[in-house]
Design a protein around this motif. Sequence first.
Motif, PDB file in Angstrom:
ATOM      1  N   ARG A  49       0.861  -1.192   0.000  1.00 45.36           N
ATOM      2  CA  ARG A  49       0.000   0.000   0.000  1.00 45.36           C
ATOM      3  C   ARG A  49       0.899   1.244   0.000  1.00 45.36           C
ATOM      4  O   ARG A  49       1.029   1.941   1.021  1.00 45.36           O
ATOM      5  CB  ARG A  49      -0.918   0.021   1.225  1.00 45.36           C
ATOM      6  CG  ARG A  49      -1.572  -1.322   1.553  1.00 45.36           C
ATOM      7  CD  ARG A  49      -2.726  -1.689   0.643  1.00 45.36           C
ATOM      8  NE  ARG A  49      -3.199  -3.030   0.933  1.00 45.36           N
ATOM      9  CZ  ARG A  49      -4.144  -3.341   1.820  1.00 45.36           C
ATOM     10  NH1 ARG A  49      -4.734  -2.373   2.511  1.00 45.36           N
ATOM     11  NH2 ARG A  49      -4.516  -4.594   2.012  1.00 45.36           N
ATOM     12  N   PRO A  50       1.560   1.521  -1.137  1.00 44.30           N
ATOM     13  CA  PRO A  50       2.527   2.634  -1.170  1.00 44.30           C
ATOM     14  C   PRO A  50       1.922   3.994  -0.880  1.00 44.30           C
ATOM     15  O   PRO A  50       2.637   4.938  -0.553  1.00 44.30           O
ATOM     16  CB  PRO A  50       3.092   2.564  -2.595  1.00 44.30           C
ATOM     17  CG  PRO A  50       2.092   1.788  -3.384  1.00 44.30           C
ATOM     18  CD  PRO A  50       1.484   0.815  -2.431  1.00 44.30           C
ATOM     19  N   GLY A  51       0.596   4.124  -0.955  1.00 44.12           N
ATOM     20  CA  GLY A  51      -0.040   5.392  -0.628  1.00 44.12           C
ATOM     21  C   GLY A  51       0.221   5.841   0.793  1.00 44.12           C
ATOM     22  O   GLY A  51       0.162   7.043   1.099  1.00 44.12           O
ATOM     23  N   LEU A  52       0.544   4.885   1.679  1.00 41.12           N
ATOM     24  CA  LEU A  52       0.854   5.249   3.063  1.00 41.12           C
ATOM     25  C   LEU A  52       2.071   6.162   3.136  1.00 41.12           C
ATOM     26  O   LEU A  52       2.185   6.992   4.047  1.00 41.12           O
ATOM     27  CB  LEU A  52       1.102   3.990   3.899  1.00 41.12           C
ATOM     28  CG  LEU A  52      -0.125   3.141   4.203  1.00 41.12           C
ATOM     29  CD1 LEU A  52       0.293   1.818   4.840  1.00 41.12           C
ATOM     30  CD2 LEU A  52      -1.083   3.900   5.122  1.00 41.12           C
ATOM     31  N   VAL A  77      -7.764  11.554  10.222  1.00 40.08           N
ATOM     32  CA  VAL A  77      -6.626  10.680   9.953  1.00 40.08           C
ATOM     33  C   VAL A  77      -7.115   9.299   9.521  1.00 40.08           C
ATOM     34  O   VAL A  77      -6.588   8.702   8.579  1.00 40.08           O
ATOM     35  CB  VAL A  77      -5.708  10.581  11.186  1.00 40.08           C
ATOM     36  CG1 VAL A  77      -4.653   9.510  10.986  1.00 40.08           C
ATOM     37  CG2 VAL A  77      -5.068  11.924  11.471  1.00 40.08           C
ATOM     38  N   ALA A  78      -8.128   8.791  10.188  1.00 37.95           N
ATOM     39  CA  ALA A  78      -8.690   7.494   9.809  1.00 37.95           C
ATOM     40  C   ALA A  78      -9.159   7.512   8.357  1.00 37.95           C
ATOM     41  O   ALA A  78      -8.926   6.547   7.598  1.00 37.95           O
ATOM     42  CB  ALA A  78      -9.848   7.128  10.733  1.00 37.95           C
ATOM     43  N   ALA A  79      -9.779   8.611   7.944  1.00 39.64           N
ATOM     44  CA  ALA A  79     -10.238   8.724   6.559  1.00 39.64           C
ATOM     45  C   ALA A  79      -9.062   8.770   5.589  1.00 39.64           C
ATOM     46  O   ALA A  79      -9.098   8.150   4.515  1.00 39.64           O
ATOM     47  CB  ALA A  79     -11.110   9.971   6.407  1.00 39.64           C
ATOM     48  N   ALA A  80      -8.002   9.489   5.964  1.00 44.77           N
ATOM     49  CA  ALA A  80      -6.825   9.588   5.101  1.00 44.77           C
ATOM     50  C   ALA A  80      -6.142   8.231   4.953  1.00 44.77           C
ATOM     51  O   ALA A  80      -5.654   7.881   3.874  1.00 44.77           O
ATOM     52  CB  ALA A  80      -5.850  10.614   5.670  1.00 44.77           C
ATOM     53  N   VAL A  81      -6.110   7.444   6.028  1.00 42.30           N
ATOM     54  CA  VAL A  81      -5.500   6.117   5.976  1.00 42.30           C
ATOM     55  C   VAL A  81      -6.329   5.188   5.090  1.00 42.30           C
ATOM     56  O   VAL A  81      -5.772   4.411   4.295  1.00 42.30           O
ATOM     57  CB  VAL A  81      -5.346   5.543   7.397  1.00 42.30           C
ATOM     58  CG1 VAL A  81      -4.980   4.064   7.364  1.00 42.30           C
ATOM     59  CG2 VAL A  81      -4.288   6.337   8.152  1.00 42.30           C
ATOM     60  N   ARG A  82      -7.642   5.268   5.174  1.00 42.53           N
ATOM     61  CA  ARG A  82      -8.486   4.437   4.302  1.00 42.53           C
ATOM     62  C   ARG A  82      -8.279   4.812   2.842  1.00 42.53           C
ATOM     63  O   ARG A  82      -8.218   3.942   1.972  1.00 42.53           O
ATOM     64  CB  ARG A  82      -9.957   4.587   4.694  1.00 42.53           C
ATOM     65  CG  ARG A  82     -10.312   3.942   6.030  1.00 42.53           C
ATOM     66  CD  ARG A  82     -11.820   3.816   6.191  1.00 42.53           C
ATOM     67  NE  ARG A  82     -12.497   5.116   6.185  1.00 42.53           N
ATOM     68  CZ  ARG A  82     -12.714   5.853   7.269  1.00 42.53           C
ATOM     69  NH1 ARG A  82     -12.287   5.432   8.450  1.00 42.53           N
ATOM     70  NH2 ARG A  82     -13.347   7.001   7.188  1.00 42.53           N
ATOM     71  N   GLU A  83      -8.158   6.102   2.586  1.00 39.83           N
ATOM     72  CA  GLU A  83      -7.939   6.534   1.208  1.00 39.83           C
ATOM     73  C   GLU A  83      -6.585   6.054   0.683  1.00 39.83           C
ATOM     74  O   GLU A  83      -6.449   5.671  -0.480  1.00 39.83           O
ATOM     75  CB  GLU A  83      -8.005   8.056   1.120  1.00 39.83           C
ATOM     76  CG  GLU A  83      -7.846   8.595  -0.294  1.00 39.83           C
ATOM     77  CD  GLU A  83      -8.003  10.100  -0.363  1.00 39.83           C
ATOM     78  OE1 GLU A  83      -7.763  10.661  -1.457  1.00 39.83           O
ATOM     79  OE2 GLU A  83      -8.346  10.722   0.657  1.00 39.83           O
ATOM     80  N   ALA A  85      -4.757   3.399   1.916  1.00 35.81           N
ATOM     81  CA  ALA A  85      -4.434   1.977   2.041  1.00 35.81           C
ATOM     82  C   ALA A  85      -5.632   1.045   1.903  1.00 35.81           C
ATOM     83  O   ALA A  85      -5.488  -0.163   2.093  1.00 35.81           O
ATOM     84  CB  ALA A  85      -3.759   1.730   3.390  1.00 35.81           C
ATOM     85  N   GLY A  86      -6.790   1.569   1.587  1.00 37.68           N
ATOM     86  CA  GLY A  86      -7.944   0.702   1.396  1.00 37.68           C
ATOM     87  C   GLY A  86      -8.982   0.865   2.486  1.00 37.68           C
ATOM     88  O   GLY A  86      -8.687   1.280   3.606  1.00 37.68           O
ATOM     89  N   GLU A  87     -10.220   0.517   2.160  1.00 40.66           N
ATOM     90  CA  GLU A  87     -11.352   0.793   3.039  1.00 40.66           C
ATOM     91  C   GLU A  87     -11.235   0.082   4.384  1.00 40.66           C
ATOM     92  O   GLU A  87     -11.733   0.564   5.400  1.00 40.66           O
ATOM     93  CB  GLU A  87     -12.656   0.378   2.334  1.00 40.66           C
ATOM     94  CG  GLU A  87     -13.926   0.831   3.041  1.00 40.66           C
ATOM     95  CD  GLU A  87     -13.972   2.342   3.263  1.00 40.66           C
ATOM     96  OE1 GLU A  87     -14.495   2.746   4.322  1.00 40.66           O
ATOM     97  OE2 GLU A  87     -13.493   3.098   2.386  1.00 40.66           O
ATOM     98  N   GLY A  88     -10.550  -1.064   4.418  1.00 41.27           N
ATOM     99  CA  GLY A  88     -10.448  -1.801   5.674  1.00 41.27           C
ATOM    100  C   GLY A  88      -9.263  -1.414   6.533  1.00 41.27           C
ATOM    101  O   GLY A  88      -9.085  -1.962   7.635  1.00 41.27           O
TER     102      GLY A  88
END
Length: 210
Positions: A49-52, A77-83, A85-88
Amino acid sequence: MRVGELWRYPVKSMRGEALDQVELRPDGFEGDRVVHVRDEGQLVTGRTRPGLLGLSATLGPDGDALVDGRPWRADEVAAAVREAAGEGARLIGDGRSRFFDETPLLVATDGMAEEFGIDRRRLRPNIVIAGVEGFAEREWEGRRMRIGDAVIVLDHLCVRCVMTTIDPDSLDQDADVLRRINDELDGRAALNCSVEQPGRIALGDPVELL
């Protein structure tokens, strides 16, 4: 030789923060990799998940991790992490556990980075040693190193992964980076290290091989 750079990564696989000084504890830098990402119970990193790597992690004045300047537990932050690295994907941390791949410390050298021609940030080091000649680090496995008042053990050269292929600024991927590391450096660069004697270390501290 001297300490040229110090880096801490409060959230595993996110961009780290450059430090002027840091407390080196038996388990590595204070505040390093105290939060990580999981998806359905599985550890998630920038390898898949390179978006991290586009999110920046720092340590707040209270010792808690921040992501892009916000508390890591914040809804934004939770929303940014889902965006990224994925919804889960979810951030996890209990303030005690640490999340290292192998050892609690990674040491790189300016000589290797310059000789090989790689941005040091791709290696995700904790300490960059300045004043090193070329690939000298490759002869250091098993030795000990004094940094200021601290002593570390240079356990072994680190086997590199796909993380090195990701540009730390643009997040563009260049597979040739890892291909060259495999072909020219036997797949290994920088040193996985353990802590023998804790202590505070700072930029410019003298470095001595023991």
